[in-house]
Design an enzyme around this catalytic site. Structure first.
Site, PDB file in Angstrom:
ATOM      1  N   HIS A   1      22.860  53.094 -73.362  1.00  0.00           N
ATOM      2  CA  HIS A   1      21.705  52.659 -72.597  1.00  0.00           C
ATOM      3  C   HIS A   1      21.088  53.848 -71.893  1.00  0.00           C
ATOM      4  O   HIS A   1      21.718  54.887 -71.730  1.00  0.00           O
ATOM      5  CB  HIS A   1      22.113  51.609 -71.559  1.00  0.00           C
ATOM      6  CG  HIS A   1      22.680  50.379 -72.197  1.00  0.00           C
ATOM      7  ND1 HIS A   1      21.898  49.434 -72.792  1.00  0.00           N
ATOM      8  CD2 HIS A   1      23.948  49.968 -72.368  1.00  0.00           C
ATOM      9  CE1 HIS A   1      22.658  48.484 -73.298  1.00  0.00           C
ATOM     10  NE2 HIS A   1      23.917  48.785 -73.057  1.00  0.00           N
ATOM     11  N   ALA A   2      19.855  53.715 -71.469  1.00  0.00           N
ATOM     12  CA  ALA A   2      19.135  54.703 -70.683  1.00  0.00           C
ATOM     13  C   ALA A   2      19.193  56.099 -71.307  1.00  0.00           C
ATOM     14  O   ALA A   2      18.793  56.289 -72.442  1.00  0.00           O
ATOM     15  CB  ALA A   2      19.633  54.696 -69.244  1.00  0.00           C
TER      16      ALA A   2
END
Length: 90
Positions: free
Chosen positions: A15-16
């Site tokens: 993620h991110a």
């Protein structure tokens, strides 16, 4: 086609920032590249939305595939990113 099973080591999963670095690396390749959760459907590893949609978390295993010249080297690079506890610059 080259395939690799990789455990996600980042505390935030795929993620991110780790996802962005992963997609940027995959996008540089001139070949088809996919990522899937074990037992799940593969998605385009060059698409940030598809990669984030996997909801791949810390400790889970994903399957990377690439088809083309240099596939092994590309998968080495992607595996290295996923195997880091925290990506550089995070």
């Amino acid at each position: 086609m080259t395939e690799r099973n990789v455990k996600i080591e980042s505390r935030v999963g795929l993620h991110a920032r780790p996802a962005a670095l992963f997609v940027q690396t995959a996008a540089k390749a001139g070949m088809d590249v996919t990522v899937a959760k074990r037992g799940g459907d593969p998605v385009n590893a060059k698409s940030i939305l598809a990669v984030l949609g996997l909801d791949a978390r810390h400790g889970e295993e994903v399957v990377l595939t690439a088809d083309g010249e240099g596939a092994g080297e590309l998968l080495d690079s992607l595996e290295e990113l996923l195997s880091m506890p925290e990506p550089e610059g995070a």
